[in-house]
Design an enzyme around this catalytic site. Structure first.
Site, PDB file in Angstrom:
ATOM      1  N   GLU A 137       0.837  -1.208   0.000  1.00  0.00           N
ATOM      2  CA  GLU A 137       0.000   0.000   0.000  1.00  0.00           C
ATOM      3  C   GLU A 137       0.870   1.255   0.000  1.00  0.00           C
ATOM      4  O   GLU A 137       0.558   2.237  -0.672  1.00  0.00           O
ATOM      5  CB  GLU A 137      -0.909   0.031   1.236  1.00  0.00           C
ATOM      6  CG  GLU A 137      -2.041  -0.966   1.212  1.00  0.00           C
ATOM      7  CD  GLU A 137      -3.152  -0.596   0.246  1.00  0.00           C
ATOM      8  OE1 GLU A 137      -2.852  -0.218  -0.904  1.00  0.00           O
ATOM      9  OE2 GLU A 137      -4.324  -0.702   0.625  1.00  0.00           O
ATOM     10  N   THR A 193      -5.723   8.032  -4.475  1.00  0.00           N
ATOM     11  CA  THR A 193      -5.808   7.851  -3.018  1.00  0.00           C
ATOM     12  C   THR A 193      -4.906   8.851  -2.293  1.00  0.00           C
ATOM     13  O   THR A 193      -5.299   9.432  -1.271  1.00  0.00           O
ATOM     14  CB  THR A 193      -5.442   6.404  -2.625  1.00  0.00           C
ATOM     15  OG1 THR A 193      -6.349   5.533  -3.309  1.00  0.00           O
ATOM     16  CG2 THR A 193      -5.553   6.175  -1.130  1.00  0.00           C
TER      17      THR A 193
END
Ligand code: HSE
Length: 319
Positions: A137, A193
């Site tokens: 991530e 994001t």
């Protein structure tokens, strides 16, 4: 990909996920029954990590092993297990659409980390694999958040109760509920994001903190009691993140109002968006999906919707 070589190869899949569930920014997420990413992995000793990507969205994913979430997560497992001299060969079949808010990089990271742990004979415990998946991530969006990778690994609903050391509490999949996900086709940059995190407030007023704590309490107690009404009340009350991100989602509040008035238990943004989701009684999802889609169409925004269940199963070896 070394599928034709004699090396041991493992094939795993990991699910799409919904992070945050309204008020639980970065600390809770839910596994969905579909779609799933598939990662095929093997180990070599040639000093070169290689990744190939297939599937509808393969063009949108980096093939650079230093940037690819699955490889970065897999390499973190190798390093942690003391096997960093081995190299990785991976093939990813993308099933989870990137940049939609459904934990695409989380699914690849979870599958990448888990596949390598399986190849090594499972030397790492679940929470160690989680930490490695979080590195995937970090590669994807600059932040090692756990609320997609944890449910992608463990299934059900996962609450991250501590970051350092990382600790999770897993809830069994919630039954007899549907989850409608609607994804508007909006212009999204590659760093979706990252940007959706940068725009959030650094400080929050005390009264917002109180309301957010209350909402998160309702969500958790609802989960523990199996009370979808209380859970949905929690999901629908995010006074900190939602007001900022909703501005990026066309007709967000119209959709939310419509979903709640139609009988959905709760409605919020899925992860960093732009997908949104409604938690609703069984047999309601399809109709609600159509209605929400028509709201977006009225605004000239194309969209797609899908109806899901909360998956009990996270990452798994597949044949
Ligand atoms: N908790 C993360 C966020 C999830 O909201 O930025 C991103 O998928």
């Amino acid at each position: 990909m070394a599928s034709s070589s004699s090396k041991l190869m493992v094939k795993v899949s990991a699910p799409a996920t919904i992070a945050n569930l309204g008020p639980g920014y970065d600390v809770i997420g839910m596994a969905l029954d579909k779609p799933r990413d598939i990662v095929m992995a093997s180990l070599e000793r040639d000093g070169r990590d290689i990744v190939e990507i297939e599937g509808l969205w393969s063009q949108d994913i980096s093939c650079d092993p230093k940037k690819n979430s699955a490889v970065v997560a897999g390499r973190a497992v190798l390093e942690r297990a003391g096997m960093g001299s081995l190299s990785l060969k991976m093939k990813i079949i993308k099933g989870v659409p990137p940049r939609s808010g459904l934990g695409s990089s989380g699914a690849s990271s979870a599958a990448g980390a888990y596949s390598v742990n399986v190849l090594l004979g499972m030397p790492l415990k679940g929470e160690e694999v989680l930490q490695c998946a979080m590195e995937g991530e970090r590669a994807a969006c600059g932040s090692p958040h756990a609320d997609n990778v944890a449910p992608a690994l463990f299934g059900g609903v996962v609450f991250i109760s501590s970051f350092n050391p990382i600790r999770i509490i897993r809830f069994e999949a919630i039954k007899d509920l549907e989850i409608v996900v609607i994804t508007p086709e909006v212009e999204i940059g590659e760093e979706k994001t990252k940007i959706a995190r940068q725009i959030l407030p650094r400080e929050v007023p005390l009264q917002d903190m109180v309301r957010q704590t209350q909402a998160f309490g309702n969500l958790l107690v609802g989960l523990m009691r199996g009370d979808p009404i209380l859970m949905g009340k929690g999901i629908s009350t995010d006074v900190i993140i939602e007001p900022v991100r909703a501005k990026l989602i066309p007709k967000f509040y119209e959709m939310k109002k419509c979903a709640i008035e139609s009988g959905a238990y709760g409605f919020s943004i899925s992860g960093a968006g732009p997908s949104v989701f409604a938690l609703c009684p069984t047999n309601m999802g399809e109709g609600l999906g159509k209605t929400l889609k028509s709201i977006l169409e009225g605004e000239g925004v194309r969209s797609s919707y899908s109806v899901h269940r909360n998956a009990g199963e996270g990452v798994k070896v597949v044949s």
